[in-house]
Design an enzyme around this catalytic site. Structure first.
Site, PDB file in Angstrom:
ATOM      1  N   LYS C  81       0.842  -1.198   0.000  1.00 33.62           N
ATOM      2  CA  LYS C  81       0.000   0.000   0.000  1.00 33.62           C
ATOM      3  C   LYS C  81       0.876   1.247   0.000  1.00 33.62           C
ATOM      4  O   LYS C  81       1.934   1.264   0.645  1.00 33.62           O
ATOM      5  CB  LYS C  81      -0.891  -0.054   1.262  1.00 33.62           C
ATOM      6  CG  LYS C  81      -1.989   1.001   1.341  1.00 33.62           C
ATOM      7  CD  LYS C  81      -2.853   0.757   2.591  1.00 33.62           C
ATOM      8  CE  LYS C  81      -3.957   1.782   2.758  1.00 33.62           C
ATOM      9  NZ  LYS C  81      -4.794   1.500   3.962  1.00 33.62           N
ATOM     10  N   SER C 156      -9.753   1.378   3.149  1.00 36.22           N
ATOM     11  CA  SER C 156      -8.914   2.215   2.308  1.00 36.22           C
ATOM     12  C   SER C 156      -7.834   1.462   1.543  1.00 36.22           C
ATOM     13  O   SER C 156      -7.293   2.000   0.589  1.00 36.22           O
ATOM     14  CB  SER C 156      -8.233   3.272   3.189  1.00 36.22           C
ATOM     15  OG  SER C 156      -7.340   2.647   4.096  1.00 36.22           O
ATOM     16  N   SER C 180      -9.872  -1.200   7.207  1.00 37.90           N
ATOM     17  CA  SER C 180      -9.315  -0.945   5.878  1.00 37.90           C
ATOM     18  C   SER C 180      -8.601  -2.116   5.221  1.00 37.90           C
ATOM     19  O   SER C 180      -8.242  -2.043   4.054  1.00 37.90           O
ATOM     20  CB  SER C 180      -8.354   0.250   5.933  1.00 37.90           C
ATOM     21  OG  SER C 180      -9.093   1.433   6.088  1.00 37.90           O
TER      22      SER C 180
END
Ligand SMILES: [Mg+2]
Ligand SMILES: [Zn+2]
Lengths: 96, 506, 490
Positions: C81, C156, C180
């Site tokens: 990420k 997210s 997330s």
């Protein structure tokens, strides 16, 4: 919680966020709705409940006082929007 | 109308650690090489996390114990949030509602002042709290006023600080200066800070106002002024003096008191060139720092036994040491203060000398006069001084044993220094007796030798005898000198007495 | 078309690398090709450095050729990420604010991956600063769900979930502050795990809400997640909140079924708002456990209805502070036009942050401000403790809590963007684990009638990741949901 436009602007100023009139308007609506929603917490009796800051109960996490190599200056300044190769540069700080 | 001066101080002290409070960067003072002592943590880079310097925390605890503070069994770290270019994270890691220490005191001795006729006094200054925090970096403003860029150096960012907040217990600029001097002495004694004000290791803010006596016996307060960033004791004293005068004049003109409209707390700076304070922030708009516990750091617990252990490692603080010097070595308060106030090494030196010569009074005389003079002349610290305490102690012991006179001891002392000035060696104890022998300084107890020398000298100095008898007392000086030359190590007082006796008999 | 290599299960890839039947360079190239084929439609990656990845792969191959022993993940590509710092690679948190920011250091998890010989194949899209539940709040544009590109993949960690779901990477790392990892894993039909707070170092994880953030793995199956957590977990002296506890060899025990498993079913997670098809799939999963000998027990988490409110006060308060460092002075975006330092701050931040980030900063600043902190921030911290106490009580009776990951399957792009509150409510079942600091995971447990994945959430007491993996694997062996490929990957 009744928020005013002025209050929203004051919070934006504390947060150092430039906001347009339109943004103030929409933030006022959003924040009012969210604060309304979080108002449910008032239903909870928290008398005598210790606030929980951390999810783990650690304490006394300490480091040795031993010097570790710092970053070379070029790496420290590499991401700066403006620098003179020695210092970070910012617009003049006026002592008001 | 008269008034009382009310002063409280906030002092920021840099702790003497090798590394910063939350990262491994060096804390070395290094203004000529900006931004070379930074890392992701103290640059506040995204993702970097703080870890507390354990040694730094111990030094902070020592500081607080020296200030007679209570040590909190539980302390935590809070973020104080504001935006400034020298503060890379947008918040300072500090302590808010649960500082690691609180409620202490420092006793400040104010010497008598002959000029004003003020007697010696003592003032207990209460310490409200002492907390730990990280220092900011340094902004360099464009002095030319041309609106050019300001520069930011983050070498200092993250240096460990203790912020010491006093109660408003000080009553004059003199007391404030004395408090700072005592604080500096204490912190250097404890080796928690070098208190180097030029390098910013000790910085002071002063809160000043007046309590004006009213005809009905009540008092009204003038608006409080915080004078920021005083970086020398003298400037602190001057800034407070200026504030007192300024506030008094303003009060007489306007009558505005604290809490009135226009009577708000304000912040001022001090301009040493003009000897004046100047306004920084007119109205102290309640700054909203939004303090909250730093989720990246965990609490520190201090048990009573941990506190006791740290206490046991601490050297004796200056105040109790002064008292002990007075009682243990029969020093006057003045001598004890002079010795202690020179710093811990000087006091240690003193005790080293006494250990060998067993005479506190004698040692104090030598230290406060000869040693201080010689070190000052050589611009040396006591630790650099060539005559080590055991050597000076041995020398003074020769005096006490009546082996040499004080005057001869001064000769030996001078000779030791001259020699070490030349070869920059540290003289050994043995050198004392060598010099005494070489210069023939040993006290001659043989009165026969002195008597015959006197007889010989008097025999060839008829004129001097006549002068002396004619009332010229100075004439005897030359006679003593000649006898002393003939009999090295004779006690001048004894010689003088013997000459007088001999002349009166002749 | 999916390359034959990219569609193989992780265990097969590991075996082929180990037996030198497959070289890491070829494996990495195959996944790179897969990214090239699919990502234009999905938007999962924001930064690829093919040369660096192939270089890493070549090093692993060389070591293997030299006969050096290597960890199980050596040579396996992993996507990370865009919230994790890696030296000399941009780290932007999908924000205009950090455009061009290149950290001079490695996050601890990145250092551990490098140590393990893992090939970092690319950086994945996300909601800006990890604030969002749909993957739509990104300066790079939205990420799309490979099961239906008109739908959101969750957030997210949107890109990390999609990268694995669409077989553009066999493994990936995300971060989970309120769900997330688990929420996008559930919506994309893969395995995602949020470890116990303190299990994985946060050093180098760009903070959203420090007391809630935790890095965790995505994988197509439970064993993959166990292997990846094993590689990144452990004490780190650079993170004061990292816990010094040994890391069990999760991958070694994962296939051992748990005897006497007591599964708690929280009544609050099966209440109003739960979509019927989701409920049906989750209840069916519980039946599978029952058939495996587990005991199902109703438990109560009475304060869970306050979790979303509690979360949004604590997370935004911390975020408002964590994001104060983005002021255009030392790094990041600086506005072009301003007349003073103060204006520079306001303009830089006003331009650099997206709407949702601004909204959360505003809420956080408000919740911490003078006169309101007690009523909002501190009150939320108190309720947080009550939420934790609910779990402590429940784990006195059961050893795993099971329920839905999300109230509904993936919704349409744009469906909730104008209503922040309804978006926040999509984290309703995942948020309490972050508040309480518990480990939680999402595993595939079925599909809606429209063919959208449904996730089963398993939660356990702190540091019981091993139990979670074993419980999850028990179910996984009985089902084939995790083997299904999204239409896009075919
Ligand atoms: Mg301070
Ligand atoms: Zn540093």
């Amino acid at each position: 919680m009744q928020l005013s436009h002025e209050h929203v602007r004051k919070v934006a100023s504390l947060a150092r966020l430039k906001v347009t009139d339109a943004e103030v308007e929409s933030l006022l609506g959003d924040l009012t709705a969210i604060l309304d929603y979080v108002g449910v917490l008032n239903d909870v009796d928290t008398t005598g409940v210790q606030p929980m800051v951390h999810a783990v109960e650690l304490h006394d996490v300490l480091r040795q006082d031993t010097v570790v190599a710092s970053l070379p200056r070029p790496e420290a300044l590499d991401n700066a929007p403006r620098s003179d190769g020695e210092y970070f540069l910012v617009p003049t700080i006026i002592e008001s | 109308m008269s008034y009382d001066v009310i002063i409280g101080l906030e002092v920021h002290v840099q702790l003497q650690t090798q590394t910063k409070i939350f990262c491994g960067c060096s804390t070395m003072f290094n203004p000529d090489h900006p931004n070379v002592q930074t890392c992701p943590v103290c640059l506040g880079l995204p993702g970097a996390l703080p870890v507390l310097n354990g040694h730094g925390f111990r030094l902070a605890v020592k500081t607080a114990l020296g200030l007679n503070c209570q040590i909190a069994p539980y302390t935590k770290w809070d973020r104080k949030q504001y935006f400034y270019p020298d503060l890379p994270k947008g918040y300072q890691i500090s302590q808010f509602d649960l500082p690691f220490s609180h409620d202490g005191h420092v006793d400040v001795e104010i010497a008598a002042d002959a000029k004003s006729g003020k007697a010696a006094s003592s003032r207990r200054v209460r310490i409200l709290r002492a907390h730990m925090e990280e220092d900011a970096g340094k902004n360099m403003h464009d002095e030319s006023g041309s609106g050019r860029d300001s520069k930011v150096d983050l070498n200092r960012a993250g240096t460990p600080l203790v912020e010491i907040v006093t109660q408003p217990d000080l009553r004059s600029s003199d007391e404030a200066r004395r408090f700072l001097e005592e604080l500096k002495l204490l912190l250097t004694y404890l080796e928690v800070s070098d208190c180097n004000m030029q390098e910013g290791s000790l910085r002071c803010d002063a809160n000043v106002n007046l309590h004006v006596h009213q005809p009905d016996g009540s008092k009204v307060a003038t608006p409080i002024v915080e004078v920021k960033n005083l970086n020398s004791f003298r400037f602190t004293e001057q800034a407070i003096e200026h504030e007192i005068a300024r506030q008094w004049k303003w009060f007489q003109e306007t009558g505005i008191k604290l809490g009135d409209k226009g009577g708000y707390k304000s912040t001022r700076g001090y301009n040493p060139d003009r000897g004046e304070t100047y306004i920084l922030r007119e109205k102290e708009e309640a700054a909203d720092y939004r303090y909250f516990p730093d989720p990246d750091l965990v609490p520190v617990l201090m048990s009573e036994s941990q506190v006791a252990e740290i206490r046991s490692e601490m050297p004796e603080a200056p105040a109790p040491r002064r008292t002990r010097f007075e009682s243990e070595y029969q020093l006057t308060g003045y001598d004890a203060a002079v010795i202690i106030d020179q710093g811990r090494e000087f006091a240690d030196y003193f005790e080293g000398v006494v250990k060998t010569c067993k005479d506190g009074k004698q040692a104090a005389n030598w230290l406060t006069q000869d040693v201080l003079r010689e070190t000052k002349q050589r611009e040396q610290s006591i630790t650099e001084f060539a005559v080590r305490p055991e050597v000076l102690g041995a020398l003074l012991d020769r005096i006490n044993q009546k082996q040499i006179t004080i005057k001869s001891a001064r000769d030996v002392f001078g000779e030791l220094l001259t020699e070490s000035d030349q070869d920059s060696a540290v003289p050994a104890i043995g050198r004392i007796d060598e010099i005494i022998a070489a210069k023939g300084l040993a006290i001659v107890e043989d009165t026969g030798a002195i008597d015959s020398a006197i007889a010989a000298v008097l025999g060839r100095n008829a004129k001097a005898i006549a002068d002396f008898k004619g009332g010229n007392e100075k004439a005897i000086g030359a006679l003593i000198g000649q006898v002393m030359k003939a009999v090295k190590g004779a006690d001048p007082q004894t010689v003088k007495e013997k000459i007088i006796t001999a002349m009166s008999q002749s | 078309m999916l390359s034959p290599i990219a569609s193989l299960p992780l265990s097969t890839l590991i075996e082929k690398l180990r037996s030198a039947e497959l070289r890491s360079v070829d494996l990495t190239t195959a996944f790179m090709d897969s990214i090239a084929d699919h990502d234009a439609k999905l938007g999962a990656f924001v930064h690829l450095d093919r040369d660096v990845a192939l270089q890493q792969a070549a090093e692993v191959d060389a070591k293997r050729d030299a006969g050096e022993s290597q960890g199980p993940l050596a040579g396996i590509p992993v996507a990370v990420k865009d919230v994790l710092c890696m030296k000399s690679q941009p780290a932007t948190c999908a924000s205009r604010m950090l455009k061009g920011f290149v950290p001079p250091y490695d996050a601890t998890v990145i250092a551990k991956l490098k140590q393990a010989g893992v090939v970092v194949i690319g950086r994945t899209n996300m909601d800006e600063f990890a604030m969002g539940s749909s993957g739509e709040n990104s300066a790079f544009g939205p990420t799309r769900n490979p099961w239906d590109t008109e739908r959101i993949p969750g957030g997210s960690s949107s890109g990390s979930a999609v990268a694995v779901a669409a077989r553009m990477a066999p493994l990936s790392l995300g971060s989970d502050t309120g769900g997330s990892i688990r929420q996008p894993a559930g919506l994309c039909g893969i395995v995602g795990m949020k470890p116990t707070y303190g299990r994985v170092s946060r050093y180098g994880l760009i903070a959203y809400a420090s007391s809630l953030d935790q890095i965790g793995p995505f994988a197509t199956d439970v064993t993959g997640a166990a292997l990846l957590l094993e590689a990144i977990a452990g004490h780190d002296p650079r993170d004061s909140t990292s816990v010094n506890k040994p890391v069990p060899a999760y991958s070694q025990s994962v296939d051992q079924p748990l005897a006497g498993l007591k599964i708690g079913v929280p009544v609050e997670h099966f209440a109003e708002g739960l979509a019927p098809d989701v409920e049906k799939a989750v209840r069916a999963a519980l039946e599978v456990y029952k058939s495996l000998g587990a005991e199902l027990k109703e438990v109560h988490l009475p304060h869970s209805k306050y979790a979303v409110a509690t979360y949004y006060l604590i997370a935004t308060s911390e975020a408002s502070s964590n994001l104060a460092r983005y002021d255009g002075v030392h790094y990041g975006h600086r506005a072009e036009k301003f007349d003073s330092l103060g204006e520079m701050y306001e303009a830089s931040r006003g331009e650099g942050f997206g709407d949702e980030v601004k909204r959360r900063i505003m809420l956080g600043v408000f919740a911490l401000s003078a006169g309101y902190a007690d009523k909002y921030y501190t009150k939320a911290l108190q309720v947080r403790r009550l939420i934790r106490s609910d779990f402590d009580a429940a784990f006195g009776e059961v050893n795993v809590i099971a329920g839905p990951v999300t109230p509904t399957a993936a919704f349409k792009l744009g469906e909730k963007t104008s209503d922040p509150l309804s978006m926040y409510l999509s984290d309703i079942y995942t948020i309490s684990a972050n508040l309480a600091g518990l480990p939680g995971m999402s595993i595939p447990c079925g599909f809606t009638a429209e063919g959208l994945p449904i996730g089963l959430q398993l939660q356990a007491a702190p540091f019981e990741e091993e139990r979670l993996f074993r419980a999850a694997r028990m179910y996984e062996r009985e089902t084939d949901w995790h083997t299904r490929l999204p239409p896009l990957a075919h």
